[in-house]
Design an enzyme around this catalytic site. Structure first.
Site, PDB file in Angstrom:
ATOM      1  N   HIS A 141       0.840  -1.210   0.000  1.00 40.67           N
ATOM      2  CA  HIS A 141       0.000   0.000   0.000  1.00 40.67           C
ATOM      3  C   HIS A 141       0.867   1.249   0.000  1.00 40.67           C
ATOM      4  O   HIS A 141       1.219   1.778  -1.046  1.00 40.67           O
ATOM      5  CB  HIS A 141      -0.936  -0.050   1.209  1.00 40.67           C
ATOM      6  CG  HIS A 141      -1.975   1.028   1.238  1.00 40.67           C
ATOM      7  ND1 HIS A 141      -2.213   1.883   0.184  1.00 40.67           N
ATOM      8  CD2 HIS A 141      -2.865   1.394   2.214  1.00 40.67           C
ATOM      9  CE1 HIS A 141      -3.187   2.719   0.500  1.00 40.67           C
ATOM     10  NE2 HIS A 141      -3.594   2.445   1.729  1.00 40.67           N
ATOM     11  N   HIS A 146       0.007   0.874 -12.422  1.00 47.00           N
ATOM     12  CA  HIS A 146      -0.770   1.101 -11.208  1.00 47.00           C
ATOM     13  C   HIS A 146      -1.937   0.123 -11.185  1.00 47.00           C
ATOM     14  O   HIS A 146      -2.556  -0.148 -12.222  1.00 47.00           O
ATOM     15  CB  HIS A 146      -1.292   2.537 -11.160  1.00 47.00           C
ATOM     16  CG  HIS A 146      -1.762   2.968  -9.798  1.00 47.00           C
ATOM     17  ND1 HIS A 146      -3.004   2.631  -9.309  1.00 47.00           N
ATOM     18  CD2 HIS A 146      -1.158   3.694  -8.828  1.00 47.00           C
ATOM     19  CE1 HIS A 146      -3.145   3.142  -8.090  1.00 47.00           C
ATOM     20  NE2 HIS A 146      -2.044   3.779  -7.772  1.00 47.00           N
ATOM     21  N   ASP A 157       4.243   7.329  -7.527  1.00 45.71           N
ATOM     22  CA  ASP A 157       5.215   6.849  -6.530  1.00 45.71           C
ATOM     23  C   ASP A 157       6.640   6.937  -7.063  1.00 45.71           C
ATOM     24  O   ASP A 157       7.575   7.211  -6.309  1.00 45.71           O
ATOM     25  CB  ASP A 157       4.896   5.407  -6.138  1.00 45.71           C
ATOM     26  CG  ASP A 157       3.523   5.273  -5.514  1.00 45.71           C
ATOM     27  OD1 ASP A 157       3.246   6.018  -4.563  1.00 45.71           O
ATOM     28  OD2 ASP A 157       2.728   4.452  -5.992  1.00 45.71           O
TER      29      ASP A 157
END
Length: 426
Positions: free
Chosen positions: A266, A307, A365
């Site tokens: 996560h 993703h 990210d």
């Protein structure tokens, strides 16, 4: 009222079961399966990936088309025209503030950034080498011991006060986690600074040397906060809602969200990017790792590409790429070995047919990890900053849950253990 009806036939039942079908303002229709319990049936959905567990007006994601909306506003527009505290107001209230409302909101948050002085003693109970996320779980949960004057979850004013306190104090606590881990004294917040400036100041200033906050770095940090503010019903947000359904106080619920976010599947994604870059180690080894990424029999995966939710592109990534370029130019560290590896991987992912066809594009990210490293933030603080950013999403969902009729969460199960049996005679 249901817009449509679905009919489910089940072997052994004489009549079909009629299920209401509801339509939201965006997204697919949902089938209300609650009537099944009256027939002794449950649905089976491991991971809840096909289950709408709540109704919400906060955030909408269309992963197929790369859309992320906060109260209807595209994330790209918010990142370009807004700032983090305005986005906080939007998520809490459902509308953008007027200039007067924003000024009052910012002043309230700014004037509540200090934490109770006794909180500093809590840190002494942790080992110096404790992971900052372990400390964050503890100290955020402990806030309820200091701010128990507003814990009536049925009082809208109490819920608002708790939201303000969490938004205001999370940067202070995050910076304290960092300072404790490196053995430096805590730095008090400064009311004349913006939210992002204040966080960077508390992170990097010391009593013996003032830290001048770069406007470019403060802007980048604010963008990171905005782009991680909320992401619909993810694992940590669902955890906060489920904990909140029991009537637990908001500080305990946010601590539960932090614990869920800590998981590498996560919130640890941008930290995993830096781990991967360190594993590659040198530009000369990039072809080797690209081949490994393409090999279906090799467990290695390029972190920060593609993703789970966004099947086309991550709408936050474009904003982060521009910010990343600005930060690297500001700091003049394009020659950093790991950053050179990252830039080469970015180029390959955008040009190589293997990655293009599979839509394994650099995601938020990937870029946020590079930015945080460039600023000088250690990798073990990445998820802490994620938690800081996501606090507004968590507390907004928690508040939304308690603002309407609700019930305690109670998922069901498909039991596959032994049938009833008698205890063996001795």
């Amino acid at each position: 009222m249901a817009d449509k009806k679905a009919r489910l036939t089940v072997d052994g039942l004489e009549d079909a079961i009629e299920l209401p079908v509801y339509s939201g303002t965006e997204g697919p229709d949902v089938i209300d399966v609650r009537p099944l319990t009256g027939q002794g049936l449950f649905t089976y959905d491991p991971g809840f990936v096909s289950t709408a567990a709540c109704e919400s007006k906060l955030t909408y994601i269309d992963g197929a088309n790369g859309i992320l909306l906060h109260a209807g506003y595209p994330i790209e527009q918010l990142a370009q025209h807004s700032d983090y505290l305005e986005v906080c107001y939007l998520l809490l209230n459902g509308e953008l503030p007027t200039p007067e409302q924003k000024e009052q909101f910012v002043n309230t948050v700014t004037n509540h950034t200090m934490v109770h002085e006794q909180m500093s003693h809590f840190f002494n109970g942790f080992r110096r080498d404790a992971h900052p996320m372990a400390i964050m779980c503890g100290v955020v949960g402990a806030l309820s011991a200091f701010y128990h004057d507003s814990l009536d979850i049925n009082d809208p004013h109490h819920r608002e006060v708790c939201a303000y306190r969490l938004i205001a104090k999370m940067p202070t606590l995050a910076a304290m986690c960092y300072k404790y881990s490196i053995g430096q004294p805590f730095i008090f917040p400064r009311n004349e600074m913006s939210y992002a400036e204040n966080f960077l100041h508390m992170m990097f200033s010391t009593p013996c040397g003032e830290y001048k906050v770069s406007p470019t770095l403060a802007k980048a940090m604010d963008k990171i906060f905005i782009l991680h503010a909320d992401h619909e019903q993810n694992a940590s947000t669902s955890t906060v809602r489920l904990a909140g359904s029991s009537g637990a106080n908001p500080f305990a619920c946010i601590a539960a969200g932090i614990a869920a976010l800590w998981g590498p599947a996560h919130g640890g994604a941008n930290e995993a990017v830096l781990v991967m870059l360190n594993e590659i180690g040198d530009e000369s080894r990039i072809p080797e790792f690209i081949e490994r990424a393409k090999d279906p029999n090799d467990p290695f995966r390029l972190m920060g590409f593609g993703h789970r939710v966004y099947r086309n592109f991550d709408p936050r990534a474009k904003v982060m790429k521009q910010t990343c370029d600005e930060v690297l130019a500001e700091l003049g560290i394009e020659n950093d070995p790991l950053l050179k590896i990252a830039k080469r991987l970015e180029q390959i992912a955008l040009e190589d047919d293997y990655f293009v066809q599979r839509k394994l594009y650099p995601n938020v990210d990937f870029y946020s990890g590079i930015i945080l490293k460039a600023i000088g933030i250690p990798t073990n603080m990445f998820t802490v900053i994620f938690a800081l950013s996501r606090t507004i999403g968590w507390i907004s969902h928690w508040n939304e849950f308690h603002s309407s009729p609700n019930k305690i969460g109670r998922p069901r199960q498909l039991y596959t253990g032994p049938k009833k049996r008698d205890y063996p005679a001795k």
